[in-house]
Design an enzyme around this catalytic site. Structure first.
Site, PDB file in Angstrom:
ATOM      1  N   GLY A 174     -63.538   9.549  82.096  1.00 51.05           N
ATOM      2  CA  GLY A 174     -62.544   9.264  80.908  1.00 51.05           C
ATOM      3  C   GLY A 174     -63.246   9.767  79.741  1.00 51.05           C
ATOM      4  O   GLY A 174     -64.514  10.170  79.334  1.00 51.05           O
ATOM      5  N   GLN A 213     -64.638  11.403  70.735  1.00 47.68           N
ATOM      6  CA  GLN A 213     -65.760  12.056  71.474  1.00 47.68           C
ATOM      7  C   GLN A 213     -66.023  13.397  71.437  1.00 47.68           C
ATOM      8  O   GLN A 213     -67.107  13.870  72.021  1.00 47.68           O
ATOM      9  CB  GLN A 213     -65.821  11.351  73.049  1.00 47.68           C
ATOM     10  CG  GLN A 213     -66.051   9.848  73.164  1.00 47.68           C
ATOM     11  CD  GLN A 213     -66.093   9.345  74.331  1.00 47.68           C
ATOM     12  OE1 GLN A 213     -65.108   9.327  75.190  1.00 47.68           O
ATOM     13  NE2 GLN A 213     -67.267   9.207  74.980  1.00 47.68           N
ATOM     14  N   CYS A 233     -71.238   5.528  79.231  1.00 46.27           N
ATOM     15  CA  CYS A 233     -70.470   6.197  78.022  1.00 46.27           C
ATOM     16  C   CYS A 233     -71.038   7.653  77.751  1.00 46.27           C
ATOM     17  O   CYS A 233     -72.369   7.999  77.743  1.00 46.27           O
ATOM     18  CB  CYS A 233     -70.336   5.489  76.545  1.00 46.27           C
ATOM     19  SG  CYS A 233     -69.262   6.328  75.525  1.00 46.27           S
ATOM     20  N   LEU A 234     -70.225   8.702  77.946  1.00 43.28           N
ATOM     21  CA  LEU A 234     -70.725  10.001  77.588  1.00 43.28           C
ATOM     22  C   LEU A 234     -71.295  10.161  76.172  1.00 43.28           C
ATOM     23  O   LEU A 234     -72.175  10.891  75.939  1.00 43.28           O
ATOM     24  CB  LEU A 234     -69.602  11.084  77.722  1.00 43.28           C
ATOM     25  CG  LEU A 234     -69.015  11.086  79.164  1.00 43.28           C
ATOM     26  CD1 LEU A 234     -67.697  12.058  79.031  1.00 43.28           C
ATOM     27  CD2 LEU A 234     -70.047  11.390  80.093  1.00 43.28           C
ATOM     28  N   HIS A 250     -61.963   0.621  78.075  1.00 49.04           N
ATOM     29  CA  HIS A 250     -63.058   1.549  77.435  1.00 49.04           C
ATOM     30  C   HIS A 250     -62.548   2.556  76.538  1.00 49.04           C
ATOM     31  O   HIS A 250     -62.913   2.939  75.447  1.00 49.04           O
ATOM     32  CB  HIS A 250     -63.893   1.972  78.703  1.00 49.04           C
ATOM     33  CG  HIS A 250     -64.942   2.861  78.077  1.00 49.04           C
ATOM     34  ND1 HIS A 250     -66.478   2.402  78.246  1.00 49.04           N
ATOM     35  CD2 HIS A 250     -65.088   4.030  77.445  1.00 49.04           C
ATOM     36  CE1 HIS A 250     -67.420   3.513  77.702  1.00 49.04           C
ATOM     37  NE2 HIS A 250     -66.493   4.571  77.226  1.00 49.04           N
ATOM     38  N   GLU A 251     -61.467   3.506  77.163  1.00 45.32           N
ATOM     39  CA  GLU A 251     -61.024   4.665  76.220  1.00 45.32           C
ATOM     40  C   GLU A 251     -60.326   4.079  74.923  1.00 45.32           C
ATOM     41  O   GLU A 251     -60.473   4.763  73.907  1.00 45.32           O
ATOM     42  CB  GLU A 251     -60.274   5.458  77.164  1.00 45.32           C
ATOM     43  CG  GLU A 251     -61.228   6.339  78.166  1.00 45.32           C
ATOM     44  CD  GLU A 251     -62.531   6.800  77.709  1.00 45.32           C
ATOM     45  OE1 GLU A 251     -62.621   7.361  76.592  1.00 45.32           O
ATOM     46  OE2 GLU A 251     -63.399   6.759  78.690  1.00 45.32           O
ATOM     47  N   HIS A 269     -62.571   3.305  72.213  1.00 47.04           N
ATOM     48  CA  HIS A 269     -62.973   4.255  71.619  1.00 47.04           C
ATOM     49  C   HIS A 269     -61.956   4.604  70.322  1.00 47.04           C
ATOM     50  O   HIS A 269     -62.446   4.952  69.169  1.00 47.04           O
ATOM     51  CB  HIS A 269     -63.193   5.571  72.504  1.00 47.04           C
ATOM     52  CG  HIS A 269     -64.376   5.647  72.918  1.00 47.04           C
ATOM     53  ND1 HIS A 269     -65.548   5.801  72.307  1.00 47.04           N
ATOM     54  CD2 HIS A 269     -64.802   5.816  74.316  1.00 47.04           C
ATOM     55  CE1 HIS A 269     -66.466   6.041  73.373  1.00 47.04           C
ATOM     56  NE2 HIS A 269     -66.125   6.023  74.469  1.00 47.04           N
TER      57      HIS A 269
END
Length: 179
Positions: free
Chosen positions: A56, A61, A104-105, A146-147, A150
Site C-alpha cells: 500500500g 508518501q 511502512c515504506l 494503515h493507509e 497516512h
C-alpha cells in the site's frame, strides 16, 4: 481476462518520503479535480509501491498532500485485493483488535507489533470519480487502516506506546536512511 493495463506499468517511480518529512505529519487535502493529472499520480503511486515492494502507498508518501492511496494486498485467506481510493473515508473499523507486525515504506526496514481491527470498510472514489466501497478483513483490513492513517497525518508508530514505540524510534534514529 484482464482489460486495460497493469496498474503502474505506465507510471514513474517517485522518491518515497521518509519519517521526519512534514508532509507525513499533516492531514492531506481532498481531491477536487478528477482527470489526467490524478490518473498519472495513481499510476506513479502503483509504480512506486511495486518498486519499493510494498502492499500500500498513500500520496503523501510520494510528497503529494492529497487524499489518495493505492493497494495490492492479500487478506488472511491469500485473496489478492488491488485498487486505489480517492478521498477515502474509514466508515467501519471493528471486530477483534489484533496486534500484528506492521511496517511502512516511509520507515524502511523497521517493524513493530501494532494493534488494528480485523475488519475495515473504506468509501471513496476511483480516479475517474466513480464511487467505490472497499471491505477488508485480516491483513487487508490492516492495510486499509494503515493507509487511511497516512492521509490523516499519522504513521503506525503514532499508535505505539511504551517500549514498542521507544524501540522503533531508536532504530529509526540509527537507520542509514536517516543520515
Amino acid at each position: 481476462m484482464r482489460h486495460g493495463s497493469i496498474p503502474g506499468s505506465r507510471g514513474h517511480v517517485r522518491p518515497v518520503t521518509l519519517l521526519g518529512d512534514p508532509v507525513l505529519h499533516t492531514a492531506c487535502e481532498e481531491v477536487t479535480e478528477f482527470g489526467p493529472e490524478l490518473a498519472r499520480l495513481v499510476e506513479d503511486m502503483f509504480a512506486t509501491m511495486y518498486a519499493a515492494r510494498g502492499v500500500g502507498l498513500a500520496a503523501n508518501q510520494v510528497g503529494v498532500a492529497l487524499r489518495v492511496f493505492v493497494y495490492d494486498c492479500p487478506d488472511d485467506d491469500e485473496v489478492r485485493h488491488l485498487g486505489h481510493v480517492v478521498n477515502p473515508r474509514l466508515v467501519e473499523a471493528d471486530g477483534v483488535v489484533l496486534r500484528g507486525p506492521e511496517g511502512c515504506l516511509s520507515l524502511p526496514g523497521l517493524e513493530a507489533g501494532t494493534e488494528r481491527y480485523d475488519h475495515a470498510v473504506v468509501e471513496g472514489f476511483t480516479a475517474d470519480g466513480e464511487p467505490v466501497r472497499v471491505h477488508g478483513t485480516g491483513w487487508f483490513a490492516r492495510c486499509l487502516q494503515h493507509e487511511h492513517d497516512h492521509l490523516e497525518g499519522g504513521l503506525y508508530v503514532d499508535r505505539l506506546s511504551g517500549w514498542r514505540r521507544h524501540r522503533v524510534m531508536r532504530q529509526a534514529a540509527r537507520a542509514s536512511w536517516r543520515r
